[in-house]
Write an enzyme that holds these catalytic residues in place. Sequence first.
Site, PDB file in Angstrom:
ATOM      1  N   LYS A  25      29.712   3.730  40.873  1.00  0.00           N
ATOM      2  CA  LYS A  25      28.747   2.740  41.352  1.00  0.00           C
ATOM      3  C   LYS A  25      27.441   3.010  40.622  1.00  0.00           C
ATOM      4  O   LYS A  25      26.831   4.073  40.783  1.00  0.00           O
ATOM      5  CB  LYS A  25      28.569   2.872  42.869  1.00  0.00           C
ATOM      6  CG  LYS A  25      27.633   1.850  43.487  1.00  0.00           C
ATOM      7  CD  LYS A  25      27.594   2.041  45.003  1.00  0.00           C
ATOM      8  CE  LYS A  25      26.677   1.027  45.666  1.00  0.00           C
ATOM      9  NZ  LYS A  25      26.644   1.200  47.146  1.00  0.00           N
ATOM     10  N   SER A  76      16.087   1.288  48.779  1.00  0.00           N
ATOM     11  CA  SER A  76      16.966   0.845  47.703  1.00  0.00           C
ATOM     12  C   SER A  76      16.199   0.673  46.394  1.00  0.00           C
ATOM     13  O   SER A  76      15.063   0.195  46.367  1.00  0.00           O
ATOM     14  CB  SER A  76      17.618  -0.487  48.081  1.00  0.00           C
ATOM     15  OG  SER A  76      18.303  -1.029  46.966  1.00  0.00           O
ATOM     16  N   ALA A  77      16.867   1.032  45.302  1.00  0.00           N
ATOM     17  CA  ALA A  77      16.289   0.826  43.970  1.00  0.00           C
ATOM     18  C   ALA A  77      16.175  -0.653  43.625  1.00  0.00           C
ATOM     19  O   ALA A  77      15.461  -1.017  42.681  1.00  0.00           O
ATOM     20  CB  ALA A  77      17.143   1.536  42.932  1.00  0.00           C
ATOM     21  N   ASP A  78      16.868  -1.515  44.387  1.00  0.00           N
ATOM     22  CA  ASP A  78      16.766  -2.957  44.134  1.00  0.00           C
ATOM     23  C   ASP A  78      15.312  -3.415  44.145  1.00  0.00           C
ATOM     24  O   ASP A  78      14.891  -4.224  43.303  1.00  0.00           O
ATOM     25  CB  ASP A  78      17.525  -3.756  45.207  1.00  0.00           C
ATOM     26  CG  ASP A  78      19.028  -3.577  45.151  1.00  0.00           C
ATOM     27  OD1 ASP A  78      19.523  -2.895  44.233  1.00  0.00           O
ATOM     28  OD2 ASP A  78      19.707  -4.115  46.049  1.00  0.00           O
ATOM     29  N   ASP A  89      13.948   6.740  52.347  1.00  0.00           N
ATOM     30  CA  ASP A  89      15.112   6.144  51.693  1.00  0.00           C
ATOM     31  C   ASP A  89      14.889   4.646  51.498  1.00  0.00           C
ATOM     32  O   ASP A  89      14.759   3.894  52.469  1.00  0.00           O
ATOM     33  CB  ASP A  89      16.368   6.394  52.542  1.00  0.00           C
ATOM     34  CG  ASP A  89      17.649   6.093  51.788  1.00  0.00           C
ATOM     35  OD1 ASP A  89      17.573   5.592  50.649  1.00  0.00           O
ATOM     36  OD2 ASP A  89      18.733   6.364  52.342  1.00  0.00           O
ATOM     37  N   LYS A  99      20.755  -6.559  53.943  1.00  0.00           N
ATOM     38  CA  LYS A  99      21.777  -6.105  54.892  1.00  0.00           C
ATOM     39  C   LYS A  99      21.132  -5.770  56.236  1.00  0.00           C
ATOM     40  O   LYS A  99      20.114  -5.075  56.300  1.00  0.00           O
ATOM     41  CB  LYS A  99      22.509  -4.892  54.316  1.00  0.00           C
ATOM     42  CG  LYS A  99      23.282  -5.217  53.041  1.00  0.00           C
ATOM     43  CD  LYS A  99      23.941  -3.982  52.469  1.00  0.00           C
ATOM     44  CE  LYS A  99      24.760  -4.313  51.228  1.00  0.00           C
ATOM     45  NZ  LYS A  99      23.910  -4.724  50.078  1.00  0.00           N
ATOM     46  N   GLU A 142      27.242  -9.441  40.276  1.00  0.00           N
ATOM     47  CA  GLU A 142      27.381  -7.984  40.316  1.00  0.00           C
ATOM     48  C   GLU A 142      28.845  -7.620  40.560  1.00  0.00           C
ATOM     49  O   GLU A 142      29.611  -8.408  41.112  1.00  0.00           O
ATOM     50  CB  GLU A 142      26.477  -7.390  41.391  1.00  0.00           C
ATOM     51  CG  GLU A 142      26.593  -8.056  42.750  1.00  0.00           C
ATOM     52  CD  GLU A 142      26.950  -7.090  43.846  1.00  0.00           C
ATOM     53  OE1 GLU A 142      27.484  -6.018  43.540  1.00  0.00           O
ATOM     54  OE2 GLU A 142      26.705  -7.425  45.009  1.00  0.00           O
TER      55      GLU A 142
END
EC number: 4.2.1.70
Length: 301
Positions: free
Chosen positions: A83, A137-139, A135, A156, A22
């Site tokens: 981003k 992450s789209a991951d 909230d 993280k 990435e």
Amino acid sequence: MLMVSEEVREALAARRPVVALESTIIAHGLPRPRNLQVALELEDAVREEGAVPATIAVLDGRAHVGLGKEQVERVAKEDGIRKLGHRDLALAAATGASGATTVSATASLASLAGVRVLATGGLGGVHREWTVTQDESADLGLLARTRITVVCAGVKSILDVPATLQRLETLGVAVAGYRTDRFPGFYLSDSGQPVDWTLESPAQVAEVMRAQDALRGPQSALIVANPVPQEEQLDPGIHARVLADALRACEEEGVTGQAVTPFLLDHLVRHTDGASLSANLAAVRGNVRLAARIAAAWAEA
């Protein structure tokens, strides 16, 4: 709109190992000029392990799988590099924008090009206070529908790690520790959470990948959680104290949404005298090398 470099294209055609990288760490994760040095270092590490690096980014609306040195320099040096998550790819393509790819966008483009292994630092996940903010992450959603192997140092540690693991289970994303039965915490070797499966070698990871294909199950990812070495992790006591301070500062300053993660990570870097950044880079370096070895074992099939 998808530009696969000649080197990557030839490697894939010859069934030689390729590792997707990435580009967000280049454009947004590190200060200049260190970001360029690290980007080139990671590509060199992949080559040293016998694989071809495929750094991914979008430049002038074209998605590139595999960058030349000048393109890497552009991502590292140019102002205004966005981003991009996978939801942004069509918008960037249609408007001619340039951007660095997050894990979700990198995985999407890598899979489209036929690259099966991706290396990153830490995954995104479920944010703290999810019940209030929703909230996430789209991951996670992308990995639930993309057949790719992601080598990472867990998620993280600023996130809600138990909730993230639960979410991955719900989404059907396989998670295995690499030579550990503990889920790593990005800066930390152990997040405090267990994993159900442990894999001991690149060859064993490749066997799981082959089994995924043979069983014809859902097109979900395999996450290989590779802990940062204990001697290179951030001191757990310092981590706990500084993270608590960062979370308080985030709340007091009213930081919300996409601004939360960069705010917390910047706070950690500044208040650990750069030790968190050193741990981050140690994790990424280890993940890149392991990913190259896994790609080599996969290519032997």
